[in-house]
Enzyme design. Sequence first.
Site, PDB file in Angstrom:
ATOM      1  CB  SER A   1     -13.014   0.867   5.014  1.00 43.13           C
ATOM      2  OG  SER A   1     -14.054  -0.077   4.888  1.00 43.13           O
TER       3      SER A   1
ATOM      4  CG  ASN B   1      -2.202  -0.807   0.917  1.00 42.65           C
ATOM      5  OD1 ASN B   1      -3.037  -0.409   0.116  1.00 42.65           O
ATOM      6  ND2 ASN B   1      -2.306  -1.963   1.561  1.00 42.65           N
TER       7      ASN B   1
ATOM      8  CG  ASP C   1      -9.684  -1.008  12.527  1.00 43.71           C
ATOM      9  OD1 ASP C   1      -8.730  -0.332  12.125  1.00 43.71           O
ATOM     10  OD2 ASP C   1      -9.567  -2.199  12.879  1.00 43.71           O
TER      11      ASP C   1
ATOM     12  CG  ASN D   1      -5.805   2.182   9.275  1.00 44.70           C
ATOM     13  OD1 ASN D   1      -4.711   1.767   8.865  1.00 44.70           O
ATOM     14  ND2 ASN D   1      -6.697   1.377   9.847  1.00 44.70           N
TER      15      ASN D   1
ATOM     16  CG  HIS E   1      -9.872  -2.348   8.678  1.00 42.09           C
ATOM     17  ND1 HIS E   1      -9.005  -2.889   9.616  1.00 42.09           N
ATOM     18  CD2 HIS E   1     -10.990  -3.111   8.715  1.00 42.09           C
ATOM     19  CE1 HIS E   1      -9.585  -3.931  10.182  1.00 42.09           C
ATOM     20  NE2 HIS E   1     -10.786  -4.081   9.664  1.00 42.09           N
TER      21      HIS E   1
ATOM     22  CD  GLN F   1     -10.720  -3.422  -6.540  1.00 42.99           C
ATOM     23  OE1 GLN F   1     -11.050  -2.249  -6.681  1.00 42.99           O
ATOM     24  NE2 GLN F   1     -10.341  -4.175  -7.559  1.00 42.99           N
TER      25      GLN F   1
HETATM   26  C1  GRF Z   1      -3.233  -4.588   4.072  1.00 41.30           C
HETATM   27  O1  GRF Z   1      -4.162  -5.575   3.795  1.00 41.30           O
HETATM   28  C2  GRF Z   1      -3.851  -3.557   4.969  1.00 41.30           C
HETATM   29  O2  GRF Z   1      -5.194  -3.319   4.687  1.00 41.30           O
HETATM   30  C3  GRF Z   1      -3.707  -4.212   6.301  1.00 41.30           C
HETATM   31  O3  GRF Z   1      -2.424  -4.801   6.280  1.00 41.30           O
HETATM   32  C4  GRF Z   1      -2.086  -5.107   4.942  1.00 41.30           C
HETATM   33  C5  GRF Z   1      -0.794  -4.438   4.639  1.00 41.30           C
HETATM   34  O4  GRF Z   1      -0.240  -4.838   3.422  1.00 41.30           O
HETATM   35  N1  GRF Z   1      -3.938  -3.293   7.382  1.00 41.30           N
HETATM   36  P1  GRF Z   1       0.976  -4.042   2.811  1.00 41.30           P
HETATM   37  O5  GRF Z   1       2.086  -3.969   3.849  1.00 41.30           O
HETATM   38  O6  GRF Z   1       0.497  -2.683   2.402  1.00 41.30           O
HETATM   39  O7  GRF Z   1       1.394  -4.869   1.616  1.00 41.30           O
END
Ligand code: GRF
Length: 196
Positions: free
Chosen positions: A137, A15, A146, A108, A110, A174
């Site tokens: 989300s 992410n 959350d 954040n 989630h 997504q």
């Molecule tokens: C993601 O699924 C995020 O929503 C959750 O932890 C995961 C992190 O993945 N909180 P990355 O480190 O961004 O690959």
Amino acid sequence: MSLRVAILLSGGGSNMVALVDSMTGTHPARACLVLANDPAAGGLAKAKARGVPTAVVDHRPFGPDRASFEAELTCVLETHAPDIICLAGFMRVLTPAFVTRWQGRMLNIHPSLLPKYPGLHTHARALAAGDAEAGCSVHEVTAELDGGPILGQARVPVLADDTPDSLAARVLVQEHRLYPMVLRRFADGDRGRLDI
Ligand code: GRF
């Protein structure tokens, strides 16, 4: 001048990569820091490869003393003067004092359709409940885990043969679309909700 975005992570940082790579051109923000609570977090090398400054505040030496850990986090963050903080797979629960310090500026992501399934094991819980759809989300961070205002959601179908891993992989695609879109809107001052 661009807004400054600090990204906090604990793991692989996919992410974070999506966020950093989105902040180019006419985007109103740029990444100023990637901060991990684990020196082994894979996201650190990915940030360095993108020329983003990195820092580590290892939570382990602080033991149960969350206040001292967060004081150090705040100290490092203040050095980099972020306008916005994005939690991106940051797996430490933050105390109300820390959250209040940054409230209104901290987002954040989630991996569930909040308010369903705050906390952990979201995909297994969605499957166990027999949900027809799942998703992710992006929300503002408040003292409730959350539980802050939802800024955006993306939905995916749950398939008959899904496992928690297969569902997580579909949702993650997504996440990488949703988080950059919401961050851009947020940086533009838009707190409205986005559903994609
Ligand atoms: C993601 O699924 C995020 O929503 C959750 O932890 C995961 C992190 O993945 N909180 P990355 O480190 O961004 O690959």
